[in-house]
Design an enzyme around this catalytic site. Structure first.
Site, short mmCIF file in Angstrom:
data_model
loop_
_atom_site.label_atom_id
_atom_site.label_comp_id
_atom_site.label_asym_id
_atom_site.label_seq_id
_atom_site.Cartn_x
_atom_site.Cartn_y
_atom_site.Cartn_z
N ARG A 25 -22.70 24.00 2.42
CA ARG A 25 -23.73 23.48 2.06
C ARG A 25 -23.18 21.83 2.12
NH1 ARG A 25 -22.51 20.77 -3.76
NH2 ARG A 25 -24.32 20.38 -4.05
N TYR A 44 -14.21 21.79 -11.38
CA TYR A 44 -12.99 21.83 -10.57
C TYR A 44 -11.89 21.71 -11.03
CZ TYR A 44 -15.42 19.23 -6.71
OH TYR A 44 -16.02 18.81 -5.70
N GLU A 90 -19.14 23.43 -5.90
CA GLU A 90 -18.17 22.64 -5.09
C GLU A 90 -17.26 23.63 -6.06
OE1 GLU A 90 -19.34 18.57 -5.53
OE2 GLU A 90 -20.81 18.68 -4.48
C1 LIG Z 1 -9.57 8.66 -16.91
C2 LIG Z 1 -8.06 9.37 -18.12
C3 LIG Z 1 -8.88 11.05 -17.76
C4 LIG Z 1 -8.24 12.13 -18.31
C5 LIG Z 1 -9.03 12.95 -17.84
C6 LIG Z 1 -9.90 13.67 -18.12
C7 LIG Z 1 -10.07 15.59 -17.69
C8 LIG Z 1 -11.72 15.83 -17.64
C9 LIG Z 1 -11.69 16.74 -17.06
C10 LIG Z 1 -13.33 18.03 -17.08
C11 LIG Z 1 -13.77 16.54 -15.87
C12 LIG Z 1 -15.31 16.03 -16.24
C13 LIG Z 1 -16.05 15.28 -15.07
C14 LIG Z 1 -15.88 16.27 -13.76
C15 LIG Z 1 -16.17 15.64 -12.99
C16 LIG Z 1 -16.78 16.48 -11.67
O1 LIG Z 1 -16.79 18.09 -11.72
C17 LIG Z 1 -18.01 15.93 -10.78
N1 LIG Z 1 -17.78 14.55 -10.88
C18 LIG Z 1 -17.12 16.31 -9.16
O2 LIG Z 1 -18.25 16.06 -8.70
C19 LIG Z 1 -17.99 16.16 -6.85
O3 LIG Z 1 -16.69 15.35 -6.82
C20 LIG Z 1 -16.69 15.82 -5.14
C21 LIG Z 1 -15.25 14.95 -5.39
O4 LIG Z 1 -15.10 14.26 -6.66
C22 LIG Z 1 -17.19 14.90 -4.25
O5 LIG Z 1 -17.09 13.51 -4.85
C23 LIG Z 1 -19.24 15.61 -5.04
O6 LIG Z 1 -19.42 13.94 -4.54
C24 LIG Z 1 -19.40 15.16 -6.47
O7 LIG Z 1 -20.46 15.92 -6.17
#
Ligand SMILES: CCCCCCCCCCCCC/C=C/[C@@H](O)[C@@H](N)CO[C@@H]1O[C@H](CO)[C@H](O)[C@H](O)[C@H]1O
Length: 491
Positions: free
Chosen positions: A80, A315, A383
């Site tokens: 991908r 994730y 992912e």
């Molecule tokens: C600051 C305190 C935080 C406390 C903990 C919070 C836990 C929350 C858990 C849920 C997370 C929700 C947000 C999720 C985000 C991800 O799915 C997302 N942003 C991932 O994006 C992809 O990530 C890869 C690695 O980061 C990569 O960068 C890619 O380009 C993205 O598509």
């Protein structure tokens, strides 16, 4: 206790994932136009943790043959990647004038994959909006759906003879909430009251217009499929109370229901309870109408069902409370609208990223929930992966623990009857991790960002993933003899 001889089906697609801005570099080479990450990192470098950018990144624009060699080393079935809109259309308002060098680059890249039987899975938009469109308001401009359809047609026309799996958008939540309603992704607009909701509507209409362009004008000859990728973390209730169950539901609606419900639900439109809350709070605060726009009937019908499959980026997980663990948020904003607290257990293994923990069974919980909500949907995990700090080196035991746990959870999901057709590990190699720069690394291959060649070296996790792909079994005791890589016959 799980059986250790459980197998992934032979036709299950194992792959890895990357995105254009995070790996390609060559930010101004061969006629490429400027995008919002170029602009933000060049004019406001301090917003990136290590003041870095993707100008060179892993230099995949020049290293793509080595990248495909790495895919062959791992033995992946699929890869991908994303197209850079401004590399293909330096002037996005002139879709009849493509940048031939950009098209040639993607042709060479795709041909190299196809030559070795690697199925390309291509994302049209992974966060790198042409700056010119942002100057016109970007996703907040009602013309956005038309701009996106024009671009999508160029992509289908040029690459659809070989690419059979298209994704329109990567993670609408990150585009809309983080980029427009908050300030944690470009263009860091921070329009907290309406940014997320207006962007969501235009993004979904753009998605649907691109989907129907594909269905009406390309699908019958190209025979491919077109979907969307939504970040789908698991949010369960902190306690068994009714309030916490409702809080978890509202959190799910705000995080991914906002984007999934209009496409995959039977009723269409934005999620009911969330819409109701936002409408009520908007009127209380003196807005003329809800800050969450409505779809017209025609728009709702256009978006509804506009996807051949559901791409899931998964994730991690968090537990949601109606009363505890709340933080202060700007009013009005999406987070203030939903007004819930989230909690992650200190017992969960922590990565280098604040938001990423190994939450047991989270793939199973998220996918099973989505399957029950949207029956008969085909899923791909587009992912899933683990971050380490930049000094972590090649022996990445925590990443191995995470991948084995995630893949076991995926086997549970398959056994429960959820139709998951593939899994893309994030990421093939270390890359520019957005606001975190190069301080958080997700690669199965380490990239030496100090070397001009951006040398790639397999980490221990690469050998473990290779063995899983080959055997289709997760052997918890498998250890590579050494860290010397090879290409298996047939790859
Ligand atoms: C600051 C305190 C935080 C406390 C903990 C919070 C836990 C929350 C858990 C849920 C997370 C929700 C947000 C999720 C985000 C991800 O799915 C997302 N942003 C991932 O994006 C992809 O990530 C890869 C690695 O980061 C990569 O960068 C890619 O380009 C993205 O598509």
């Amino acid at each position: 206790k799980r059986r250790q001889d459980r197998r992934f089906p032979d036709d299950f697609l194992f792959g890895t994932a990357t995105a254009a801005y995070q790996i390609e570099g060559a930010y101004n080479a061969d006629g490429k136009g400027e995008n919002i990450w170029d602009r933000m990192t060049h004019t406001r470098p301090h917003v990136i943790k290590d003041m870095s950018n993707g100008d060179i990144a892993a230099n995949s624009y020049y290293n793509y043959k080595r990248d495909v060699e790495m895919m062959r080393e791992l033995g992946v079935d699929a890869y991908r990647f994303s197209f850079s809109w401004s590399r293909i259309l330096p002037n996005p308002l002139a879709p009849y004038k493509v940048n031939q060098a950009g098209v040639d680059f993607y042709n060479n890249y795709i041909n190299e994959m196809v030559k070795y039987n690697i199925t390309p899975m291509a994302t049209l938009y992974h966060w790198d909006l042409p700056q010119k469109l942002q100057d016109l308001g970007g996703f907040l401009n009602p013309l956005f759906p038309e701009w996106f359809e024009d671009y999508a047609r160029v992509v289908f026309e040029n690459f659809g003879d070989r690419v059979k799996l298209f994704l329109t958008f990567n993670e609408p939540r990150e585009v809309c909430f983080e980029g427009y309603g908050w300030s944690t992704k470009a263009p860091i607009l921070n329009v907290t009251d309406v940014g997320t909701y207006l962007c969501a509507k235009h993004l979904l209409l753009g998605h649907a217009k691109a989907y129907y362009a594909y269905v009406n004008d390309f699908k019958s000859t190209q025979q491919g499929q077109c979907g969307i990728t939504i970040s789908s973390a698991w949010f369960g209730p902190l306690t068994d109370s009714e309030e916490d169950h409702f809080a978890a539901e509202i959190k799910r609606q705000a995080e991914w229901g906002l984007y999934a419900e209009p496409i995959f639900s039977e009723e269409g439109g934005f999620p009911k309870e969330l819409s109701h809350i936002v409408a009520e709070k908007s009127l209380e605060m003196g807005y003329k109408q809800s800050r969450m726009p409505e779809f017209t009937d025609e728009e709702r019908k256009l978006v509804q069902g506009s996807s051949d499959f559901f791409g899931v980026n998964h994730y991690s997980a968090a537990l949601v409370s109606a009363t505890e663990h709340k933080t202060f948020n700007p009013v009005p904003s999406l987070l203030a609208d939903i007004d819930v607290g989230i909690y992650t257990s200190p017992e969960w293994l922590s990565s280098a990223s604040t938001w990423l923990q190994l939450a047991p069974d989270s793939i199973y919980n998220a996918l099973n929930f989505l399957h029950n909500k949207y029956p008969n949907t085909i899923f791909y995990i587009t992912e899933n992966g683990w971050s380490t700090t930049s000094d972590a080196g090649l022996i990445d035991e925590d990443r191995i623990t995470y991948y084995r746990s995630a893949l076991n959870s995926l086997l549970d999901t398959l056994e429960a009857g959820v139709n998951v057709k593939g899994y893309m590990a994030w990421s093939l190699m270390d890359n520019f991790e957005w606001m975190e720069g190069y301080t958080e690394l997700f690669g199965l291959y380490e990239v030496d960002f100090q070397s001009e060649a951006r040398t790639r070296t397999p980490r221990k996790s690469a050998f473990i993933y290779k063995e899983i792909i080959k055997s289709r079994v997760i052997d918890p005791n498998y250890e590579p003899e050494n860290l010397t890589m090879w290409i298996d016959e047939g790859h």
